[in-house]
Write a protein that holds these residues in place. Structure first.
Motif, PDB file in Angstrom:
ATOM      1  N   TYR A 153       1.014  -1.450   0.098  1.00 23.25           N
ATOM      2  CA  TYR A 153       0.138  -0.106  -0.138  1.00 23.25           C
ATOM      3  C   TYR A 153       1.015   1.235   0.196  1.00 23.25           C
ATOM      4  CZ  TYR A 153      -3.882  -2.940   1.788  1.00 23.25           C
ATOM      5  OH  TYR A 153      -4.734  -3.766   1.888  1.00 23.25           O
TER       6      TYR A 153
ATOM      7  N   GLN B 152       0.465   5.252   1.456  1.00 24.44           N
ATOM      8  CA  GLN B 152      -0.418   6.012   2.385  1.00 24.44           C
ATOM      9  C   GLN B 152       0.006   7.605   1.784  1.00 24.44           C
ATOM     10  OE1 GLN B 152       0.142   5.781   6.616  1.00 24.44           O
ATOM     11  NE2 GLN B 152      -1.422   6.822   7.072  1.00 24.44           N
TER      12      GLN B 152
ATOM     13  N   GLY C 132      -5.239  12.392   3.152  1.00 23.26           N
ATOM     14  CA  GLY C 132      -6.524  12.731   2.576  1.00 23.26           C
ATOM     15  C   GLY C 132      -6.964  11.560   1.648  1.00 23.26           C
ATOM     16  N   HIS C 133      -6.029  10.545   1.582  1.00 19.86           N
ATOM     17  CA  HIS C 133      -6.292   9.120   0.711  1.00 19.86           C
ATOM     18  C   HIS C 133      -6.493   8.014   1.580  1.00 19.86           C
ATOM     19  CE1 HIS C 133      -6.305  11.402  -3.289  1.00 19.86           C
ATOM     20  NE2 HIS C 133      -5.271  12.222  -2.896  1.00 19.86           N
ATOM     21  N   GLY C 134      -6.102   7.768   2.688  1.00 16.83           N
ATOM     22  CA  GLY C 134      -5.782   6.749   3.339  1.00 16.83           C
ATOM     23  C   GLY C 134      -4.803   5.972   2.855  1.00 16.83           C
ATOM     24  N   LEU C 135      -5.084   4.560   2.769  1.00 15.72           N
ATOM     25  CA  LEU C 135      -4.181   3.677   2.244  1.00 15.72           C
ATOM     26  C   LEU C 135      -4.838   3.080   0.953  1.00 15.72           C
ATOM     27  CD1 LEU C 135      -3.436   3.446   5.250  1.00 15.72           C
ATOM     28  CD2 LEU C 135      -2.344   1.130   4.695  1.00 15.72           C
TER      29      LEU C 135
ATOM     30  N   LEU D 145      -4.208   0.253  -2.306  1.00 15.10           N
ATOM     31  CA  LEU D 145      -3.431  -0.905  -2.634  1.00 15.10           C
ATOM     32  C   LEU D 145      -2.865  -0.625  -4.069  1.00 15.10           C
ATOM     33  CD1 LEU D 145      -3.110  -3.854  -1.826  1.00 15.10           C
ATOM     34  CD2 LEU D 145      -5.182  -4.366  -3.199  1.00 15.10           C
TER      35      LEU D 145
ATOM     36  N   PHE E 127       3.468   0.836   2.795  1.00 13.32           N
ATOM     37  CA  PHE E 127       3.174  -0.106   3.806  1.00 13.32           C
ATOM     38  C   PHE E 127       2.943  -1.502   3.079  1.00 13.32           C
ATOM     39  CE2 PHE E 127       3.037   1.962   7.893  1.00 13.32           C
ATOM     40  CZ  PHE E 127       2.795   3.447   7.638  1.00 13.32           C
TER      41      PHE E 127
ATOM     42  N   PHE F  22       0.276  -5.116   9.322  1.00 10.48           N
ATOM     43  CA  PHE F  22       1.187  -4.299   8.595  1.00 10.48           C
ATOM     44  C   PHE F  22       2.569  -4.222   9.311  1.00 10.48           C
ATOM     45  CE2 PHE F  22      -1.763  -2.103   5.777  1.00 10.48           C
ATOM     46  CZ  PHE F  22      -2.980  -2.528   6.168  1.00 10.48           C
TER      47      PHE F  22
ATOM     48  N   PRO G 154       6.215  -1.837   9.409  1.00  6.60           N
ATOM     49  CA  PRO G 154       6.524  -0.397  10.164  1.00  6.60           C
ATOM     50  C   PRO G 154       6.626   0.629   9.165  1.00  6.60           C
ATOM     51  CG  PRO G 154       8.430  -1.758  10.057  1.00  6.60           C
ATOM     52  CD  PRO G 154       7.466  -2.568   9.419  1.00  6.60           C
TER      53      PRO G 154
END
Lengths: 111, 117
Positions: free
Chosen positions: B35, B37, B40-43, B45, B90, B108, B110
């Protein structure tokens, strides 16, 4: 397509007050819903999940979430917030073997 | 962190250079994910893998490739890094269905902070 929305970018509460972080979902079929928390400069930590059964799900660190099918919501709650709960919270929905995340809600708990 | 390590943890690189990020797990889980990060977009894929040499695209796969030659390692490569790929990356693994206390929740690593100048 499966998706979740977190309508609040930020939530601010005083320590000791109830904390609610909102999440709504859009899925076809049965929803599998998750909450994660991210502390500063850390990875995401799993808090809790809803698969089936009781609408009130209990998780880590005193958090719980209420699944409401009629309102398509899965709000995260904590009865008495702590300063240490200040973090970024993500709601997610499972589809196939993947997760779709919301944009996240920053929680600030003031002393 | 569920036995997941990522390397490097921080990297600064220049536009146009190739970059490879590594994810290593110690528990032989079948599913692994990458992912990114962004605020404003989160995670989102990028790619995922469901076994050795079995991979598929996620929602933001353009400019990225992956490889999985061993169960424990999942590599993410930026073929020619661009400034828009500056992000935190991540890796995650999925605990399989059927495990008594789980149902495909993901765990997840680190994270790797990548800066493309």
């Amino acid at each position: 397509a499966q998706s979740v929305a977190q309508p609040e970018d930020q939530v601010n509460v005083a320590e000791g007050n109830p904390l609610t972080v909102k999440c709504t979902y859009s899925v076809s079929g049965n929803p599998y819903l998750f909450w994660y928390v991210q502390y500063p400069n850390r990875g995401l930590q799993f808090l809790l999940k809803y698969i089936t059964g009781d609408n009130l799900v209990k998780g880590s660190y005193g958090f719980e979430a209420e699944f409401n099918k009629s309102q398509t919501s899965f709000h995260l709650k904590k009865p008495s917030a702590l300063v240490s709960d200040s973090a970024l919270y993500f709601c997610a929905v499972r589809y196939d073997y993947k997760l779709s995340f919301g944009a996240g809600t920053t929680v600030t708990v003031r002393a | 962190d569920a036995g997941i390590t990522q390397s490097p943890r921080h990297k600064v690189t220049e536009t146009g250079t190739p970059v490879t990020l590594r994810c290593h797990q110690t528990e032989n889980h079948r599913y692994m994910y990458w992912y990114r990060q962004d605020p404003g977009h989160g995670l989102r894929l990028i790619h995922y893998s469901y076994g050795v040499k079995d991979t598929d695209k996620g929602e933001v796969s353009d400019g990225y490739s992956v490889s999985r030659s061993k169960t424990e390692d999942f590599l993410l490569t930026l073929e020619s890094a661009t400034s828009s790929q500056t992000s935190v990356y991540f890796c995650a693994i999925s605990v399989p269905a059927g495990t008594p206390s789980s149902y495909n929740e993901q765990f997840f690593g680190p994270g790797t902070r990548l800066t493309v100048l």
